[in-house]
Scaffold this active site. Structure first.
Site, PDB file in Angstrom:
ATOM      1  N   CYS A   1     -17.403   3.515   4.029  1.00 30.61           N
ATOM      2  CA  CYS A   1     -18.472   4.155   3.237  1.00 30.61           C
ATOM      3  C   CYS A   1     -17.935   4.613   1.883  1.00 30.61           C
ATOM      4  CB  CYS A   1     -19.045   5.362   3.983  1.00 30.61           C
ATOM      5  SG  CYS A   1     -19.752   4.946   5.576  1.00 30.61           S
TER       6      CYS A   1
ATOM      7  N   ARG B   1     -25.795   0.580   8.243  1.00 29.95           N
ATOM      8  CA  ARG B   1     -25.806   0.361   6.783  1.00 29.95           C
ATOM      9  C   ARG B   1     -27.082  -0.415   6.434  1.00 29.95           C
ATOM     10  NH1 ARG B   1     -20.607   1.855   5.533  1.00 29.95           N
ATOM     11  NH2 ARG B   1     -19.208   1.570   7.291  1.00 29.95           N
TER      12      ARG B   1
END
Ligand code: BEZ
Length: 239
Positions: free
Chosen positions: A56, A139
């Site tokens: 991330c 995601r």
């Protein structure tokens, strides 16, 4: 059977062509009213599994470094995870002060990052996918047009960092399709030929096949393409 069904809370997944579900949220840049605050612009709503995680972090450094490129294409970015606001603030500060990725250092994330500790927004947008994780968003990436319509959705698993050049290419292709009434073939980039959809009437299809429709080249009745002026395409992408 999936977990949500077993618990009797089926949340419908959003679909391409749907109005983007509306919500109000607290973000690192203040409160937002989504998608109404973005009317008249494109917006990408994307989720990440958790703050203070490596994939991330690499994604945020990359996306934040490209923010101006997306802004120049009239597109705002909005992030989301199920972490709280103070976690977001501390993580973004750490990214800026300590991390570098692919030559990008000292990167400031200026787009809003939504806190979603209740998971209300994540559930609304199908970002919680229990087969992958019940306590984190996958995601997800939603491209929402200036009228608030979902135009593309892409979901990636936790382990897979996104390709942000591809996300930019998707935005370019959507805008080109809207502006010129065409479709874009595999791996299309501005400057490449575009696809002209199959003709609606027999007469037109015949004209096309016989090369009578100016600028249109057909390999068969269903496979016709034409060139677009690259500068006009790039201008359309800026709108
Ligand atoms: C990461 O961003 O590194 C990550 C987050 C959740 C699960 C796996 C990896």
């Amino acid at each position: 059977m999936n977990d949500e069904k077993e618990m009797g809370q089926v949340v419908p997944m959003p679909r391409i062509g749907d109005q983007a579900p509306k919500f109000k949220a607290v973000t690192t840049q203040g409160d937002i009213n989504f998608p109404d605050d973005y009317k008249g612009r494109w917006v990408i709503l994307f989720s990440h599994p958790a703050d203070f995680t490596p994939v991330c972090s690499s994604e945020f450094i990359t996306f934040a470094s490209m923010e101006q490129q997306f802004k120049d294409a009239n597109c705002d970015l909005v992030g989301l995870s199920v972490d709280g606001l103070y976690s977001h603030i501390a993580w973004l500060r750490t990214i800026k002060e300590k991390l570098s990725y692919k030559g990008h250092t000292n990167v400031e994330v200026n787009f809003p990052l939504i806190e979603d500790i209740t998971m209300n927004v994540a559930k609304m947008y199908g970002m919680i996918q229990p087969g992958e994780a019940t306590t984190k968003a996958v995601r997800a990436v939603f491209f929402i047009d200036p009228k608030g319509i979902i135009r593309t959705m892409i979901y990636y698993p936790l382990s897979l960092g996104r390709n942000f050049d591809e996300l930019y290419r998707v935005l370019q292709a959507l805008k080109t399709a809207d502006e010129f009434g065409v479709a874009t073939p595999a791996d299309w980039r501005p400057g490449d030929d575009v696809i002209v959809s199959p003709a609606g009437s027999c007469g037109t299809a015949k004209d096309r096949m016989e090369g009578k429709e100016e600028g249109v080249e057909c390999q068969d009745w269903f496979f016709c393409s034409k060139k677009l002026d690259k500068n006009k395409v790039l201008d359309a992408i800026k709108k």
